[in-house]
Design a protein around this motif. Structure first.
Motif, PDB file in Angstrom:
ATOM      1  N   TRP B  28     -88.046  -8.826 -72.779  1.00 40.12           N
ATOM      2  CA  TRP B  28     -89.122  -7.832 -72.783  1.00 40.12           C
ATOM      3  C   TRP B  28     -90.456  -8.506 -72.480  1.00 40.12           C
ATOM      4  N   ALA B  32     -92.103  -6.841 -69.300  1.00 40.20           N
ATOM      5  CA  ALA B  32     -93.134  -5.831 -69.566  1.00 40.20           C
ATOM      6  C   ALA B  32     -94.454  -6.105 -68.823  1.00 40.20           C
ATOM      7  N   PRO B  33     -94.984  -7.357 -68.813  1.00 38.60           N
ATOM      8  CA  PRO B  33     -96.236  -7.572 -68.081  1.00 38.60           C
ATOM      9  C   PRO B  33     -96.083  -7.293 -66.590  1.00 38.60           C
ATOM     10  N   ARG B  34     -94.895  -7.594 -66.060  1.00 40.67           N
ATOM     11  CA  ARG B  34     -94.640  -7.378 -64.637  1.00 40.67           C
ATOM     12  C   ARG B  34     -94.698  -5.882 -64.291  1.00 40.67           C
TER      13      ARG B  34
END
Lengths: 253, 48, 221
Positions: B28, B32-34
């Motif tokens: 995650w 998630a940042p991607r």
């Protein structure tokens, strides 16, 4: 002492580029170390003579617990920098750290519970460290919630910075108070494992896992800070140029 | 891997549960940042 | 000094006009404690063991009830902006507001704690640590809560956020406060936790008004 490197790093576009160059290395190194740490921890390390194979949970629990506390300190320090020097970069780092730290605090709690069941006979024991970790999770959630409630990103970040600093003072007090609270109840005996002289084939995977987790957290924080900078600087030229460059490429492919 | 390995000396649920959840959290944090980056870039392009 | 006295007098005058405002928290406190007893067997001897926790959680909830309004009404009628531009140091004004809040919502709870403790089956010698603990702990609630109220002032969802932000910060106060009563019940020294409470109170009183002032300035920039 020459401080120009510091000022250059503090400017959002140069930090964005710097983070873009550093993050893949941190991510790659982290994944390699993690692969070694988990393989060695699960396969190579012999079972513990007391805890048998259950001790292997240490390889996910300890790194998670370590970064959960370190990242809270980092978040509060970045918050202090953001308050004192009004640095946009520090705001971005602070806001970026909160979800990463919260996720690893949750991981430390869940793995602590899964470790507790076979060792203590219960999923949850109101042990000082586990309880302090739970309060730490609440503190992280507070920062994330407060930040989300603000429309203005900069005012939100500064409010979060104040909360994080008060939280940082609170953490050792919580830890101490919970320890005192635990010393008050007699009777219940919690199985305490003394600090064992950990053998090398058990210790190396742990060190690798710790370093891996720090690297991967660094990676996630850099990426998230980049995102925050894009949002905060959305009306500047460098972000618009970057967006057309990246977005244009994405549309072609 | 031998079946003994997967049994983890009877602690399979706890050990594999811990490592499974840990793998989820690490993944995650990587993904998630991607995803958010993609969403931000899309809104930035729509603004123009 | 004169300005601070004026702020203090204004808080009390406003409270005197809106009686429901400051009568509600103590009433709420009494009701929470009563309803908890209804959740157990009548005259359950174990109730005394839970009495410290019940009374402290009740005090905490009662304090939270009135905290949201600490700055909200001032923000709505423009008083807060006046405070921000006035020559009085904002941190002192915040301190005085916290003091007034404690006087109106904390002190009644301290006074009510002894009879409620008896209702819960607390032995009379254990009332001392309870009341002393609350006397040291409720100002902490007012000032920590006041800091968080300053952080969330003007936020549309501030009311829901407030308890979530206050509760983790208040954990040590509850542990030492309820702990001093439990220590007395076990025949241990109840003084040590009270000293810790006093230390936390000192820290709270000195640091938080200053940080709350920074939070208020941030909200109005």
């Amino acid at each position: 002492m020459n401080w120009t490197w510091f000022h250059r790093l503090g400017s959002p576009p140069s930090f964005y580029r710097f983070a873009g160059r550093l993050a893949p290395w941190l991510g790659g190194l982290g994944l390699l170390l993690l692969a070694y740490g988990w393989y060695a921890g699960l396969v190579l390390a012999p079972p513990d003579y007391q805890q048998k194979d259950a001790f292997r949970i240490i390889y996910v629990h300890v790194p998670a617990a370590a970064v959960s506390l370190s990242l809270y300190v980092l978040m509060a320090l970045a918050g202090a920098v953001a308050l004192i020097w009004r640095m946009k970069l520090a705001e971005a780092v602070m806001v970026a750290t909160a979800p990463v730290g919260a996720s690893f605090t949750a991981l430390a709690l869940v793995t602590g519970m899964l470790w507790g069941k076979p060792m203590w006979g219960a999923y949850w024991v109101w042990d000082a460290r586990l309880t302090a970790e739970l309060v730490l999770l609440f503190l992280y959630c507070g920062v994330i919630g407060l930040n989300a409630a603000f429309d203005d990103a900069r005012a939100g970040a500064r409010a979060c910075a104040l909360l994080a600093i008060v939280g940082l003072v609170n953490v050792p007090i919580v830890h101490f108070s919970v320890e005192w609270w635990n010393s008050l109840h007699q009777g219940s005996t919690i199985l305490k494992f003394g600090k064992p002289a950990i053998s090398a084939d058990m210790a190396w995977p742990l060190y690798a896992g710790l370093l891996a987790t720090y690297c991967l957290c660094g990676h996630a924080i850099l990426r998230r800070a980049q995102n925050e900078l894009l949002l905060r600087e959305r009306n500047t030229r460098w972000v618009r140029e970057l967006a057309t460059e990246l977005g244009g490429g994405a549309r072609v492919s | 891997m031998s079946p003994e390995f997967w049994k983890m000396g009877g602690y399979a649920l706890y050990v594999w549960g811990s490592f499974g959840i840990a793998a989820g959290i690490y993944l995650w944090n990587l993904i998630a940042p991607r995803l958010r980056r993609r969403a931000i870039l899309e809104t930035l392009l729509d603004d123009e | 000094m004169k300005a601070l006295a004026a702020i203090f007098a204004r808080e009390l005058r406003l409270a005197a006009r809106a009686k429901a405002e400051w009568l509600m928290p103590p009433l709420f406190f009494v009701i929470v404690v009563t309803v908890f007893s209804f959740g157990t067997r009548p005259n359950d001897p174990q109730l005394a063991a839970f009495a410290p926790a019940v009374l402290w959680v009740g005090a905490l909830l009662a304090a939270l009830l009135s905290l949201e309004r600490l700055y909200r009404t001032d923000q709505e009628d423009g008083t807060l902006e006046q405070l921000l531009v006035s020559r009085t140091a904002l941190s002192f004004a915040v301190f005085v507001k916290g003091l007034a809040h404690w006087l109106l919502s904390g002190l009644p709870i301290v006074l009510l704690a002894a009879p409620l403790g008896l209702m819960l089956g607390l032995a009379p010698p254990h009332l001392g640590p309870l009341v002393l603990g609350l006397a040291l702990g409720t100002p902490c609630l007012s000032f920590i809560g006041g800091f968080v109220a300053a952080l969330t002032v003007g936020l549309p969802r501030g009311g829901a956020l407030l308890p979530v932000l206050v509760l983790p910060l208040i954990v040590p106060v509850v542990i030492f406060g309820a702990g001093s009563v439990r220590a007395a019940q076990q025949g241990l020294d109840a003084g040590a936790p009270l000293y810790f409470l006093a230390a936390i109170l000192t820290l709270t009183l000195t640091l938080l008004p200053w940080l709350a002032a920074a939070a208020l300035r941030n909200a109005f920039e």
